[in-house]
Write a protein that holds these residues in place. Sequence first.
Motif, short mmCIF file in Angstrom:
data_model
loop_
_atom_site.label_atom_id
_atom_site.label_comp_id
_atom_site.label_asym_id
_atom_site.label_seq_id
_atom_site.Cartn_x
_atom_site.Cartn_y
_atom_site.Cartn_z
N SER A 53 0.81 -1.22 0.00
CA SER A 53 0.00 0.00 0.00
C SER A 53 0.84 1.27 0.00
O SER A 53 0.30 2.37 -0.02
CB SER A 53 -0.91 0.01 1.24
N THR A 54 2.16 1.14 0.01
CA THR A 54 3.01 2.31 0.16
C THR A 54 2.77 3.34 -0.93
O THR A 54 2.57 4.53 -0.65
CB THR A 54 4.49 1.89 0.14
N ALA A 55 2.80 2.91 -2.19
CA ALA A 55 2.64 3.86 -3.29
C ALA A 55 1.27 4.52 -3.26
O ALA A 55 1.14 5.73 -3.45
CB ALA A 55 2.85 3.14 -4.62
N ALA A 56 0.24 3.71 -3.00
CA ALA A 56 -1.11 4.27 -2.94
C ALA A 56 -1.23 5.27 -1.81
O ALA A 56 -1.86 6.32 -1.93
CB ALA A 56 -2.14 3.14 -2.76
N ASN A 57 -0.60 4.96 -0.68
CA ASN A 57 -0.66 5.88 0.45
C ASN A 57 0.06 7.18 0.16
O ASN A 57 -0.35 8.26 0.60
CB ASN A 57 -0.04 5.21 1.69
N LEU A 58 1.17 7.10 -0.59
CA LEU A 58 1.89 8.32 -0.94
C LEU A 58 1.03 9.21 -1.81
O LEU A 58 1.04 10.43 -1.68
CB LEU A 58 3.21 7.96 -1.64
N ARG A 59 0.28 8.61 -2.71
CA ARG A 59 -0.58 9.40 -3.59
C ARG A 59 -1.74 10.01 -2.83
O ARG A 59 -2.12 11.15 -3.07
CB ARG A 59 -1.10 8.52 -4.74
N SER A 60 -2.33 9.23 -1.93
CA SER A 60 -3.53 9.70 -1.23
C SER A 60 -3.22 10.45 0.05
O SER A 60 -4.11 11.05 0.65
CB SER A 60 -4.42 8.50 -0.88
N GLN A 61 -1.95 10.44 0.48
CA GLN A 61 -1.54 11.06 1.75
C GLN A 61 -2.21 10.38 2.94
O GLN A 61 -2.41 10.99 3.98
CB GLN A 61 -1.86 12.56 1.75
N LYS A 62 -2.57 9.11 2.78
CA LYS A 62 -3.17 8.35 3.88
C LYS A 62 -2.26 7.19 4.26
O LYS A 62 -1.63 6.57 3.40
CB LYS A 62 -4.55 7.81 3.47
N THR A 63 -2.22 6.92 5.56
CA THR A 63 -1.39 5.80 6.03
C THR A 63 -2.22 4.65 6.56
O THR A 63 -1.72 3.54 6.73
CB THR A 63 -0.45 6.28 7.15
N ASP A 64 -3.50 4.91 6.86
CA ASP A 64 -4.43 3.87 7.30
C ASP A 64 -4.03 3.21 8.61
O ASP A 64 -4.33 2.04 8.83
CB ASP A 64 -4.61 2.80 6.21
N PHE A 65 -3.32 3.93 9.48
CA PHE A 65 -3.07 3.37 10.82
C PHE A 65 -3.34 4.42 11.88
O PHE A 65 -3.23 5.63 11.64
CB PHE A 65 -1.66 2.79 10.94
N VAL A 66 -3.70 3.93 13.04
CA VAL A 66 -3.95 4.78 14.22
C VAL A 66 -2.93 4.41 15.27
O VAL A 66 -2.77 3.22 15.61
CB VAL A 66 -5.38 4.57 14.76
N ALA A 67 -2.21 5.38 15.79
CA ALA A 67 -1.22 5.15 16.84
C ALA A 67 -1.91 5.13 18.20
O ALA A 67 -2.73 6.01 18.50
CB ALA A 67 -0.15 6.24 16.82
#
Length: 339
Positions: A53-67
Amino acid sequence: MMQRSARMKDVAMAAGVSVMTVSRAFKKDASVKQATRAAIMKAADELGYVYDSTAANLRSQKTDFVAVLIPSLNNANFADTVGGLAPILSDQGLQVLLGYTNYDIEEEERLVEQLLRRRPEAIVLTGGRHTARTRRLLQAAAIPVIETWDLPEDPVDRVVGFSNAAAMGMMVDHLVGQGHGRIAFIGGDTDGDTRGADRRRGFLSAMAAHGLDASRLIGAGRPPISMREGADAMVRLLDGYPGTEAVICISDLSAFGALTECARRGLSVPGDIVIAGFGAYEIADICVPRLTTIDPHPARIGQATAQMIIDVLTGRPAPPRIDVTPTLIVTESTAIGQG
């Protein structure tokens, strides 16, 4: 020679669909039919493909995790909070990344800085007391920040919790209502456990409100307080404060330790002395006698926190504060006429 890893186009060819359809299937896009998604997942499994998901996250500016930062990894209450939170977030495609502070606000600051570099969608903290720098970092992060297990007077952002001081006052009121006046408190020696410090403060305030002596304070060491430390603290209490009628412990684990020391001395609980804990741990319900305790509803805290995060991230109305009221559970360890 090292074998080339499977790629998304390999999965697309095996499933007979486009690369874009494979990408949407892994993102749980509703436009992908269930049968198509099943075929894609089957092909991916057979090829050993893992979605990156790294590339998709870079495009969308989303990481999909909660700390999520918790003070202890072996505390059943905090485990229950994470257990209540994680499945709800997972259903929305969000994963939990845990950080362990060991009851140290300086360590919390270090972890907050590290985690914010990874751009979490939200961050969850245990307690409402932090270093000044931690507060600055969180306020500048522009993401939802939820403080749990507390009701801070000056929250960073949003809160899901309860007043530890008020909860301890509820226990004092119960014991005073049972006719006890010489009440002791077993807790930590430091303010590292800020919730424990608030419980001690609640004990002192409630005792003062009843006009009772609150000098029976026994330190049990640095948090987290174990069964052994609870037993050792009970030794010092019984030797140093003869005539003590009731003991409130900072947790059920320390209360169980205190209970075992009474058994070693041949003291009846509640006949000779009454003991109460905090946390509604499993051990409180299976020991003999069962421990009077306070249930802070840790899973409910986690569930409410997860829903708050989802509501904020999706633009739905969300209250800035949710109170999860603890419940007093009265059992044999403080019951008059039993033991």
